[in-house]
Scaffold this active site. Structure first.
Site, PDB file in Angstrom:
ATOM      1  N   LYS A  77       0.752  -1.083  -0.085  1.00 30.43           N
ATOM      2  CA  LYS A  77       0.101   0.095  -0.018  1.00 30.43           C
ATOM      3  C   LYS A  77       0.707   1.266  -0.022  1.00 30.43           C
ATOM      4  O   LYS A  77       0.549   2.496  -0.570  1.00 30.43           O
ATOM      5  CB  LYS A  77      -0.988   0.058   1.258  1.00 30.43           C
ATOM      6  CG  LYS A  77      -2.174  -0.923   1.121  1.00 30.43           C
ATOM      7  CD  LYS A  77      -3.006  -0.727   2.176  1.00 30.43           C
ATOM      8  CE  LYS A  77      -4.470  -1.446   1.874  1.00 30.43           C
ATOM      9  NZ  LYS A  77      -5.503  -1.164   2.953  1.00 30.43           N
ATOM     10  N   ALA A 120      -3.777   2.250   7.560  1.00 30.27           N
ATOM     11  CA  ALA A 120      -5.289   2.305   7.687  1.00 30.27           C
ATOM     12  C   ALA A 120      -5.609   3.157   8.791  1.00 30.27           C
ATOM     13  O   ALA A 120      -6.406   4.281   8.596  1.00 30.27           O
ATOM     14  CB  ALA A 120      -5.701   1.039   8.393  1.00 30.27           C
TER      15      ALA A 120
HETATM   16  P1  NAP Z   1      -0.292  -2.393   9.382  1.00 27.96           P
HETATM   17  O1  NAP Z   1       0.450  -1.192   8.822  1.00 27.96           O
HETATM   18  O2  NAP Z   1       0.295  -3.718   9.419  1.00 27.96           O
HETATM   19  O3  NAP Z   1      -0.167  -1.997  10.962  1.00 27.96           O
HETATM   20  C1  NAP Z   1      -0.824  -0.840  11.642  1.00 27.96           C
HETATM   21  C2  NAP Z   1      -0.064  -0.265  12.807  1.00 27.96           C
HETATM   22  O4  NAP Z   1      -0.636  -1.296  13.819  1.00 27.96           O
HETATM   23  C3  NAP Z   1       1.166  -0.314  12.790  1.00 27.96           C
HETATM   24  O5  NAP Z   1       1.597   0.787  12.123  1.00 27.96           O
HETATM   25  C4  NAP Z   1       1.389  -0.558  14.322  1.00 27.96           C
HETATM   26  O6  NAP Z   1       1.411   0.872  14.878  1.00 27.96           O
HETATM   27  C5  NAP Z   1       0.544  -1.323  14.853  1.00 27.96           C
HETATM   28  N1  NAP Z   1       0.685  -2.471  15.335  1.00 27.96           N
HETATM   29  C6  NAP Z   1       1.073  -3.491  14.383  1.00 27.96           C
HETATM   30  N2  NAP Z   1       1.236  -4.636  15.270  1.00 27.96           N
HETATM   31  C7  NAP Z   1       1.170  -4.496  16.557  1.00 27.96           C
HETATM   32  C8  NAP Z   1       1.004  -5.053  17.645  1.00 27.96           C
HETATM   33  N3  NAP Z   1       1.632  -6.347  17.810  1.00 27.96           N
HETATM   34  N4  NAP Z   1       0.631  -4.497  18.962  1.00 27.96           N
HETATM   35  C9  NAP Z   1       0.452  -3.189  18.876  1.00 27.96           C
HETATM   36  N5  NAP Z   1       0.221  -2.374  17.705  1.00 27.96           N
HETATM   37  C10 NAP Z   1       0.645  -3.051  16.419  1.00 27.96           C
HETATM   38  O7  NAP Z   1      -1.659  -2.466   9.011  1.00 27.96           O
HETATM   39  P2  NAP Z   1      -2.861  -1.475   8.172  1.00 27.96           P
HETATM   40  O8  NAP Z   1      -2.563  -1.869   6.840  1.00 27.96           O
HETATM   41  O9  NAP Z   1      -2.616  -0.070   8.767  1.00 27.96           O
HETATM   42  O10 NAP Z   1      -4.023  -2.341   8.848  1.00 27.96           O
HETATM   43  C11 NAP Z   1      -4.510  -2.212  10.035  1.00 27.96           C
HETATM   44  C12 NAP Z   1      -5.749  -2.981  10.407  1.00 27.96           C
HETATM   45  O11 NAP Z   1      -6.866  -2.428   9.403  1.00 27.96           O
HETATM   46  C13 NAP Z   1      -5.507  -4.234   9.888  1.00 27.96           C
HETATM   47  O12 NAP Z   1      -6.214  -5.261  10.670  1.00 27.96           O
HETATM   48  C14 NAP Z   1      -6.356  -4.509   8.263  1.00 27.96           C
HETATM   49  O13 NAP Z   1      -6.913  -5.595   8.225  1.00 27.96           O
HETATM   50  C15 NAP Z   1      -7.374  -3.439   8.630  1.00 27.96           C
HETATM   51  N6  NAP Z   1      -7.942  -2.919   7.500  1.00 27.96           N
HETATM   52  C16 NAP Z   1      -9.430  -2.973   7.778  1.00 27.96           C
HETATM   53  C17 NAP Z   1     -10.045  -2.264   6.208  1.00 27.96           C
HETATM   54  C18 NAP Z   1     -11.552  -2.382   6.073  1.00 27.96           C
HETATM   55  O14 NAP Z   1     -11.989  -2.190   4.939  1.00 27.96           O
HETATM   56  N7  NAP Z   1     -12.045  -3.007   7.096  1.00 27.96           N
HETATM   57  C19 NAP Z   1      -9.206  -1.605   5.449  1.00 27.96           C
HETATM   58  C20 NAP Z   1      -7.839  -1.359   5.666  1.00 27.96           C
HETATM   59  C21 NAP Z   1      -7.353  -1.983   6.864  1.00 27.96           C
HETATM   60  P3  NAP Z   1       2.649   1.234  15.987  1.00 27.96           P
HETATM   61  O15 NAP Z   1       3.886   0.560  15.439  1.00 27.96           O
HETATM   62  O16 NAP Z   1       2.710   2.719  15.750  1.00 27.96           O
HETATM   63  O17 NAP Z   1       2.215   0.969  17.198  1.00 27.96           O
END
Ligand code: NAP
Length: 250
Positions: free
Chosen positions: A64, A132
């Site tokens: 992304k 996200a």
């Molecule tokens: P990502 O980049 O993998 O992770 C997002 C943030 O989560 C990271 O920057 C980190 O922030 C935090 N994080 C990751 N692992 C962690 C842990 N073990 N403990 C605490 N914080 C943690 O993911 P993303 O693409 O932003 O997506 C995030 C979520 O949204 C996913 O579950 C995805 O499936 C969901 N999503 C859903 C939709 C929908 O349409 N419903 C759309 C997009 C995404 P820090 O390092 O700053 O703590």
């Protein structure tokens, strides 16, 4: 027949293939949607060359952010979030296709939360700092809701760490959004550390995760009377927003 695709790695969990192909059938549109796992994004030009009928594609994890290196222009939402989940491919004869990146997660989140907002929902905590979380933050800014990101390693003056989340603070922030993967996959049995007992029926707790339908975060929030919602309506709303752009291409 025009083609649309999803690229990422892996892509097997995605619901987009079923969603879009059903839409094409039900609306009598001569188009086809497929998912393609791509091991290395530097193969994108070859992929585009091998699929000359491709006019748009979705992008999922882990590309992304890195997709931005390959596009020629992007929308304001992409500029703010530095992430894209959809690309329009403009074919130009023998020249390389022109790529424009969009972030429909911003609109998906905005449209999905809006019907649930009450006048007292003026401040929001966004857990996470990835693509996200930035899409959610952008949507809150568009709705004039004061938002703050919460990170394990806060790196902006405005961001909070989990140890900052006291009961007093949670009283002020009546929206809490989980924009991390904590609660799904291998982390299904986990939730982030919050003073859950400070949640009330005035709180709206939103988890972007939609599988499982009810994460531990939502279960705990509900047990203290908060209104809860998962990410399924966002998923559908962002797909609809994709279609609003793509329908002009078929
Ligand atoms: P990502 O980049 O993998 O992770 C997002 C943030 O989560 C990271 O920057 C980190 O922030 C935090 N994080 C990751 N692992 C962690 C842990 N073990 N403990 C605490 N914080 C943690 O993911 P993303 O693409 O932003 O997506 C995030 C979520 O949204 C996913 O579950 C995805 O499936 C969901 N999503 C859903 C939709 C929908 O349409 N419903 C759309 C997009 C995404 P820090 O390092 O700053 O703590």
């Amino acid at each position: 027949m025009v083609e649309f695709a999803l690229i990422g790695n892996p892509v097997s969990h995605s619901r987009s293939v079923e969603y879009f192909n059903q839409k094409f059938i039900s609306e009598g549109i001569d188009a086809y949607y497929f998912a393609q796992a791509i091991e290395d994004l530097s193969n994108l030009p070859i992929f585009l060359c091998n699929h000359p009928a491709l006019v748009g594609f979705n992008v999922t994890s882990p590309y992304k952010q890195s997709i931005l290196r390959y596009v020629h222009s992007y929308t304001e939402e992409v500029e703010f979030t530095q992430a894209a989940n959809m690309v329009v491919v403009e074919r130009r004869g023998k020249k390389e296709p022109l790529l424009t990146a969009h972030n429909t997660d911003v609109w998906g989140f905005l449209y999905s939360i809006k019907p649930h907002l009450k006048p007292h929902h003026t401040k929001a905590l966004v857990l996470g700092s990835g693509g996200a979380a930035r899409a959610v933050s952008r949507a809150f800014k568009m709705m004039n809701i004061d938002d703050r990101m919460v990170s394990r390693t806060p790196c902006t003056a405005d961001a909070l760490s989990y140890s900052d989340l006291t009961s007093d603070l949670l009283e002020q922030y009546s929206i809490v959004v989980n924009a991390t993967p904590v609660g799904m996959g291998e982390m299904e049995h986990l939730c982030l550390p919050l003073p859950y007992e400070a949640l009330t029926p005035d709180h709206l707790c939103y988890d972007l995760i939609y599988a499982p339908q009810e994460t531990l975060f939502l279960k705990k929030a509900q047990s203290f009377g908060a209104t809860t919602m998962n990410g399924f309506s966002m998923l559908i709303a962002q797909a609809e927003e994709n279609w609003n752009v793509w329908k002009h291409l078929v």
